[in-house]
Every structure is written in C-alpha cells, then in structure tokens.
Design a protein around this motif. Sequence first.
Motif, mmCIF file in Angstrom:
data_model
loop_
_atom_site.group_PDB
_atom_site.id
_atom_site.type_symbol
_atom_site.label_atom_id
_atom_site.label_comp_id
_atom_site.label_asym_id
_atom_site.label_seq_id
_atom_site.Cartn_x
_atom_site.Cartn_y
_atom_site.Cartn_z
ATOM 1 N N VAL A 177 -9.243 3.541 11.018
ATOM 2 C CA VAL A 177 -9.593 3.245 9.464
ATOM 3 C C VAL A 177 -10.901 3.384 9.550
ATOM 4 O O VAL A 177 -11.530 4.355 8.422
ATOM 5 C CB VAL A 177 -9.447 1.773 9.124
ATOM 6 N N ILE A 190 -6.528 0.965 1.513
ATOM 7 C CA ILE A 190 -7.393 1.097 2.886
ATOM 8 C C ILE A 190 -6.666 2.456 3.475
ATOM 9 O O ILE A 190 -5.455 2.102 3.885
ATOM 10 C CB ILE A 190 -7.425 -0.367 3.679
ATOM 11 N N ALA A 243 -12.624 7.005 7.382
ATOM 12 C CA ALA A 243 -13.612 6.461 6.064
ATOM 13 C C ALA A 243 -14.821 7.495 6.095
ATOM 14 O O ALA A 243 -15.489 8.156 5.393
ATOM 15 C CB ALA A 243 -13.900 4.969 6.111
ATOM 16 N N GLN A 288 0.706 -1.111 -0.023
ATOM 17 C CA GLN A 288 0.134 -0.038 0.000
ATOM 18 C C GLN A 288 1.116 1.234 -0.118
ATOM 19 O O GLN A 288 0.508 2.135 -0.248
ATOM 20 C CB GLN A 288 -0.877 0.134 1.235
ATOM 21 N N LEU A 304 -4.420 2.498 7.212
ATOM 22 C CA LEU A 304 -3.899 1.242 7.660
ATOM 23 C C LEU A 304 -2.328 1.462 8.498
ATOM 24 O O LEU A 304 -2.167 0.506 9.367
ATOM 25 C CB LEU A 304 -3.736 0.185 6.591
#
Lengths: 239, 108
Positions: B102, A166, B106, A44, A169
């Motif tokens: 996370v 993501i 988001a 990533q 992370l």
Amino acid sequence: MHTTPSPGPPVHRRAEVAAGVRASLSAGLGMFPLGVAYGLLVIQAGLPWWVAPALSIAAFAGSLELLLVGMMVAVTPLAAVALTTFLVNFRHVFYAFSFPLQLVRHPLARTYSVYALIDEAYAVTVGSPGRWTSWRLLSMQIAFQMYWVGGGLAGVVLAARLPAHIEGLEFALCALFVTLTLDACRTTAQLPSLLLAGLSFAAALAIAPDSALFLGLLAFLGALTVRYLLARRREPADA
Amino acid sequence: MPDTWYILAVLGTVFTITLALRAVPFAVLRPLRESRLVTTMAGWLPAGILGILALSTFHGSAGQGGGHLIQAVVAVAVTAAAHLLSRRRTLVSVAAGTVTFVALSALG
C-alpha cells in the motif's frame, strides 16, 4: 434405545462451553483481524455490504471467501467458481480422518459441526486430542464463526468510516497465500508439486490471461495425474 | 458489477460444494483412507494449489492500474522474510507485506 439421552448436569455443561470458548481464543485472535480485512475488501471492491456476512455463512472458509470477492467483481462464470471452490477447499476431505465427530450425538448439532469444520477447528482438535465433548467442540466452532462473521461486519463498518479508497489493500490476499505456500513447503519433497504448479499457471497465463486461475488449476490437476500414473508404473509391485 | 442473482448463484454454488467436501468424507471414510490416489494427492495438492493462488493474486496486484510489478515483488519479499523471521506468525507477515505494498503504491 435403552438409555434416555441425558444432556448432563447444567454446571458440567457450562464448564464445557467455557472450555470450548477458551480453546477458540488463540486461533480467534488471528481470525478476527483477517475478518476485518475481508469486510473492508468487500466494500472497497464495490460489492453490497451483505455479501460479507452472507458469504461467511455460505462458505465459512476464509481464504476462499477473500478469493471470491475478486471473482465476483469480475463476474467469473459459475463453472470457474465451482472448480476453484472445489480445489481450494479440497483439503477438507482429509479432516474427516481425525475430527472427533463421533462425540456429537444430536443430528442438528452434528450437521452444524460438519458444516463448521474449518481449518482452525481441525487444527485445534488434532492439536489437543482426548479431552473433547460435544458441548466443548460445538461452542468452539460457534465461537469461531462469531469471530469470523463479526470481524467481517466490523470491516464493513470500518470501510464506511474510512476517508478514501485505500489502493493496494487487496495485496493482503497475495501475502496470505505466500505465507500459506511457505507453510505447505517445509520439506523439499514439496518442490516438484510447486514447480508443476508454477509451470501450469505460466502456461495458462500465456494461453488465456483472463481465465489463468481456472486453467492453471486444471492444468496442475492434469500434471499431477500424469505424475501419479508415472509413479505407479515405476513401482508396480509395491501395491 | 455483478447483479444480485449472480451473487446468490455464487453463494449457492459455494455452499453446496464446501458442505459436500466436509460431509461426504464422513460417509465414505474407509474407502477414502485406503485409496492410494486420494492419499497421494493429499500430499501433492496443497503446496501446488496454494502456489497457484499466490501467483494468481500476485498477477492481479502487480498488473492493476498499469504496472505495480516492482512494488509487488518487494512486498512479496517482505512478506516471506517477515514470515520466516517471525516464526511463521501469519498475521504479522500479512500485515507487513500489505502495508509495504500500500505504501509503495501510494508513492509511485
């Protein structure tokens, strides 16, 4: 040399290897998932996949590797990489005091055992002293490295299958250091160090935000040196 | 993005220093054990260095993408609470904190 070095009967050896693998299991349960997270992070971050196993072989030190992913992406100067590696892994200096290396006779095996002297290997041998043999020790250390490198490769594969990046992370690394800090600070005797560390980092952040980690570690080392000299001056007779 | 030569240089640097830190003490075990500076630093260094690493990675996470400060503060609190409540099971605490960060990132 009067005695020929005998490797021992094979059955005995197999039992020792099995015992070594058994000894590796509980710590391995934590190493493998963290390895997966590390492999994911490498991909990533945009680094080539081979960095994950290569760094796990070059360093074989989990928290340092996670830290280096970010440092490599930022193309941090090698001097800062070197100092960070030195300070983050400095704790290994004290493992020699109680690690049963004298059991390992073969030069190659000895070299591997020293190279693979990770936190977990130290903790497990110190936690159950007295029953170690060369085969048991080495099979445990090799098992540890397989969990760690294997976990990293699994993370690389997993990252390729994830639909999207993501975000956030990399917070796993911050969370890891928060828990390690809590584990290191079980008594109030650690508070002065923690306070000096906080001040050092804050000062470094104010002066040079882009190399705050490097400067912060340097400042902390300087602060501890001053503290040491002051402590010595206060009790000169107690040497 | 770093080029291959830079990555190889990092690998070489890290390999050399890490192996030296593990190997040299076996050669000079006695002087090390008797050195007051070394044994004192052994007690002082870990907490502070880990604290600086926690602060540095916190700064990185909180600052990325124009401000995730609140998310990072909440996630650190979740991590620490999980760690103290789960009897220091590192994996549980790290997972709880990361999922929190996370998810919050988001959302906002």
